[in-house]
Design an enzyme around this catalytic site. Structure first.
Site, mmCIF file in Angstrom:
data_model
loop_
_atom_site.group_PDB
_atom_site.id
_atom_site.type_symbol
_atom_site.label_atom_id
_atom_site.label_comp_id
_atom_site.label_asym_id
_atom_site.label_seq_id
_atom_site.Cartn_x
_atom_site.Cartn_y
_atom_site.Cartn_z
ATOM 1 N N LYS A 43 0.826 -1.131 -0.397
ATOM 2 C CA LYS A 43 -0.064 -0.187 -0.021
ATOM 3 C C LYS A 43 0.597 1.042 -0.106
ATOM 4 O O LYS A 43 2.117 1.355 0.253
ATOM 5 C CB LYS A 43 -1.158 -0.042 0.788
ATOM 6 N N ARG B 89 -4.404 -9.968 4.515
ATOM 7 C CA ARG B 89 -4.052 -9.942 2.237
ATOM 8 C C ARG B 89 -2.786 -9.030 1.712
ATOM 9 O O ARG B 89 -2.450 -8.255 2.003
ATOM 10 C CB ARG B 89 -5.120 -9.009 2.582
HETATM 11 N N1 HH2 Z 1 -7.431 -3.588 -0.775
HETATM 12 C C1 HH2 Z 1 -7.785 -4.255 -1.173
HETATM 13 C C2 HH2 Z 1 -9.134 -3.979 -2.144
HETATM 14 N N2 HH2 Z 1 -9.887 -5.156 -0.959
HETATM 15 N N3 HH2 Z 1 -10.175 -6.586 0.477
HETATM 16 C C3 HH2 Z 1 -9.852 -6.150 2.011
HETATM 17 N N4 HH2 Z 1 -10.453 -7.144 3.155
HETATM 18 N N5 HH2 Z 1 -8.618 -5.380 2.654
HETATM 19 C C4 HH2 Z 1 -7.888 -4.555 1.689
HETATM 20 O O1 HH2 Z 1 -7.163 -4.265 2.552
HETATM 21 C C5 HH2 Z 1 -7.881 -4.158 0.509
HETATM 22 C C6 HH2 Z 1 -9.140 -5.327 -0.271
HETATM 23 C C7 HH2 Z 1 -6.738 -2.728 -2.373
HETATM 24 O O2 HH2 Z 1 -5.828 -3.650 -2.594
HETATM 25 P P1 HH2 Z 1 -5.888 -4.451 -4.154
HETATM 26 O O3 HH2 Z 1 -6.352 -5.428 -4.459
HETATM 27 O O4 HH2 Z 1 -4.046 -4.904 -4.307
HETATM 28 O O5 HH2 Z 1 -5.949 -3.443 -5.181
HETATM 29 P P2 HH2 Z 1 -7.023 -2.531 -6.450
HETATM 30 O O6 HH2 Z 1 -8.353 -2.629 -5.231
HETATM 31 O O7 HH2 Z 1 -6.289 -2.148 -6.782
HETATM 32 O O8 HH2 Z 1 -7.662 -4.024 -6.800
#
Ligand code: HH2
Length: 263
Positions: free
Chosen positions: A207, A242
């Site tokens: 992040k 995660r």
């Molecule tokens: N962060 C993201 C997406 N989903 N779900 C939970 N429970 N907690 C989190 O911190 C979280 C999440 C954002 O990360 P990422 O999936 O890598 O990116 P994007 O939202 O751009 O697909």
């Protein structure tokens, strides 16, 4: 001994902040998910919509078009579906997903019933506002107390809809309507969330708050910073992580866990 569990991330999106575009071929995405389980992931979180700051979101049809071909190839793999849409959750659960990771914590009025009917697990995450606008000057009087109060209310809502409390985990939503300082305070005061009695999941992996420790313009954090943050969260009571880099987190958290073990 509290055993940390790792949730591997596979985003089937063109635009996720870190792995966007990396998993668009369903066969390759499924192979990546299987490799994560081999590397020690307890579950793989499949997402078809980016929630990065500023993103606009996609329709349920587009989300399904992205995730279904992958889910169909994941027999035998423990799967979580990262969606805020009950329609997408329903289809994913029918295809074998066990957990719904809802970053809007029941924002879709049909979500609780969908999860309850399937007897599935649920992650309730805190977000301030929506991805398009959430990073525009977020303010709290007491970030940990406000996040905990929100999650407690959503947990009650989930249980009232028939989801067993034991099926729910809680997530402070690192980066979702929070400044870096607010994100770090949430981890520092994680006891306010663990006091709600449910396992706490954290998503610190790569992040931007971690990158901004070194470069104010950073849009992602490094692997090393992600590992340090995960260990810090583990020591403060988080139990589900995660992450994008599964093997490295499994090893770092196993080492941290071994040193927390009581003999
Ligand atoms: N962060 C993201 C997406 N989903 N779900 C939970 N429970 N907690 C989190 O911190 C979280 C999440 C954002 O990360 P990422 O999936 O890598 O990116 P994007 O939202 O751009 O697909």
């Amino acid at each position: 001994m509290r055993r940390p569990a790792v949730m591997g991330i596979v985003n089937v999106t063109p635009d996720s902040f870190s792995d966007g575009g990396a998993h668009l071929d369903p066969e390759a995405a499924a192979a990546a998910a299987r490799a994560m389980v081999e590397a020690g992931a307890a579950i793989v979180d499949v997402g078809g919509e980016s929630t990065r700051p500023g993103s606009e979101g996609v329709t349920a049809d587009e989300e399904l078009r992205r995730v279904v071909p992958m889910l169909e190839r994941l027999e035998g793999v423990p799967v979580s579906i990262d969606t805020a849409k009950a329609e997408v959750a329903r289809r994913a659960l029918a295809l074998g997903a066990e957990l719904v990771n809802d970053v809007t914590a029941l924002g879709d009025p049909a979500m609780a019933e969908t999860v309850a009917e399937a007897g599935a697990y649920l992650c309730l995450m805190h977000m301030r506002g929506e991805p398009r606008t959430m990073q525009l000057d977020p303010r709290y009087d007491d970030v940990a107390g406000e996040v905990a109060a929100f999650l407690e209310e959503r947990l009650e809502r989930a249980v009232a809809a028939g989801i067993p409390e034991e099926h729910v985990c809680l997530d402070p939503g690192i980066g979702f309507g929070k400044t870096p300082a607010q994100n770090f305070e949430l981890v520092r005061r994680l006891d306010v969330l663990t006091a709600l009695g449910r396992p706490v999941l954290v998503g610190l992996s790569r992040k931007s708050s971690l990158g901004k420790l070194f470069d104010p313009e950073a849009r992602t954090g490094t692997l090393a910073a992600s590992l340090g943050a995960a260990v810090a969260a583990f020591e403060r009571g988080a139990s589900i992580f995660r992450v994008h880099d599964v093997r490295e987190h499994v090893e770092a958290l196993a080492a941290a866990g071994a040193m927390c073990a009581s003999s």
